[in-house]
Enzyme design. Sequence first.
Site, short mmCIF file in Angstrom:
data_model
loop_
_atom_site.label_atom_id
_atom_site.label_comp_id
_atom_site.label_asym_id
_atom_site.label_seq_id
_atom_site.Cartn_x
_atom_site.Cartn_y
_atom_site.Cartn_z
N GLU A 160 0.82 -1.21 0.00
CA GLU A 160 0.00 0.00 0.00
C GLU A 160 0.85 1.27 0.00
O GLU A 160 0.61 2.19 0.78
CB GLU A 160 -0.95 -0.01 1.21
CG GLU A 160 -1.93 -1.16 1.18
CD GLU A 160 -2.84 -1.20 2.40
OE1 GLU A 160 -2.43 -0.71 3.46
OE2 GLU A 160 -3.96 -1.73 2.29
N GLU A 174 -4.63 -9.94 -0.04
CA GLU A 174 -5.55 -10.00 1.09
C GLU A 174 -6.94 -10.22 0.50
O GLU A 174 -7.27 -9.65 -0.53
CB GLU A 174 -5.55 -8.70 1.91
CG GLU A 174 -4.22 -8.35 2.56
CD GLU A 174 -4.28 -7.01 3.31
OE1 GLU A 174 -5.35 -6.69 3.86
OE2 GLU A 174 -3.26 -6.30 3.32
#
Length: 569
Positions: free
Chosen positions: A30, A100
């Site tokens: 991220e 994820e």
Amino acid sequence: YLGAWVDRVSRMAQRDKNHPSVILWSLGNESGHGQNHEAAAAWLRRYDPSRPLHYEGAIRYDWSSDQGISDVTCPMYSPIAAIVEHTRTGRQRHPLIMCEYSHAMGNSNGTLAEYWDAIETTPGLQGGFIWEFRDHGLVQELPDGRRRWAYGGDFGDQPNDGNFVLDGMVWPDRRPKPAMFEHRQLAAPVRLHETAATRERGEVEIENRGDVRDLSWLRARFEVTADGEVVAQGDLPLPATGPGERAAATVPGWPDVTDDGREWLLTVVFETASQGPWAAAGHEVGWGQVVLRTGRAATAGLQPAAGEIALDADGRLTHQLLAAAPEISLWRAPTDNDRIGGFAERWERQGLNRLERRLRGTRRDGEATVVEAELRAGGGASIGLERTIRPIAGGVLVEERITIPDELDDIARVGVVLETVPGFEDATWSGRGPQESYPDRKRGARLGRWQSTVSDLATPYVRPQEHGGRADVTRLELRNAAGRTLRLSFDRPLQVSATHDRDADLAAATHDVDLRPCAETVVHLDVAHRGLGTASCGPDTLPEYLIRPGTYAWTWALEAFDADGAPIA
């Protein structure tokens, strides 16, 4: 930051290069996509060309992008439909491995099985990573001497993310949560398949789902049960089955599986055959189950009887073993997914936790009493209820009929909640178990007859929420120390819970140690229960696990007996 960036990544590779568990190098998480990532990727490719690279930021906005960083397509929290569609576009460049995809925050990980159904049947989908392994609660001693798992804000820290750090498949002390059993079953290295000869002579097919070794490291044991009673049991010799192969096996001493109204089940449990570095001999790694004969409804054999039905002035059913009469319930103590996904706020606005009951009237229909009522939600919606109560030997048979209006689309549950008088602590149920399970998270709980205490049926999520449910339950029996039994039977499998927690108390508490369990046993009997999903940081449950407007009808029975089996009126 170029030098610092490459330095961090290079030191990671030098540190971990000899760990065989490292199969990909990651550039981080991220943090966008730019020239620093490109430089770090170039260094890694030159240093260790044997391992592929992973970086979600490079593919975030275009899974088919022409980039030189990530060797896998690694999206985050993508819906099942999206990952399947990507494999059909003709533009897939790499294996798809979700970095994820299922957020284990509180009572969560709904639709985990459906993800794996898609992964196992769709070429191009390779798997994914659950976020995450362990809750990050910290032990905190309170002024009164109690200890609790603390999270954001518990130390006066600002800003904080609250309990968003409690998103693991195990608790902070690494005890497994119920979702871990779901994952274990989905990831089991061996699988049982029914064949055309299973019912007649006990022939099954064993699938080795491993890629490297045969099944000699495992052993298997079986049970054949009829309505929970063991008819046959023993060891099942596993055939020589190489990696990725299937082979036939025959259950020894196969009984005559008759169509006698009972539910017949074959259950095979797979265990480690010897002591290993990670588990003792006899450690369960998975199981398989075949429904050999479906049973008749648990209410089918109940006999009508003459007798009076005990109602209060408002038409509520009363009984000396009930501390609170059966009431319709449409709300649950919000899960983390409910709160963060916004569903809990909508249910609060609709007033599903504030149902006002208005009796319209009662009438006789032969031996039955029909109670008609209106339930008015706090937000104004009107729900129609018709309850037909018939006397049976030892109790009553209750037929429920409830109409959910269009403005109450996607609610938490449709069912009945009641409370026993204190002392009913021992529980036996027929359905899925032994651990907690829900409509969209039940693949890891097997059918059977189970026993527990009501206290142990609870699941102590650090932040209290809906918990303790068991899926596909056909009968529940509660007993007290004096041997009195309250039996609840259903005309179809229901979602059932029996705990010492009321929904309002769960919703108000912020830590499990704040709960004060009530002496009564609180029982929920749900004909429909909303799926859990994973919306605290991911997709909601699938449409088939939502509760839509319409008419819901089901039947349940209440019977009460003393220690000698005599009915209690």
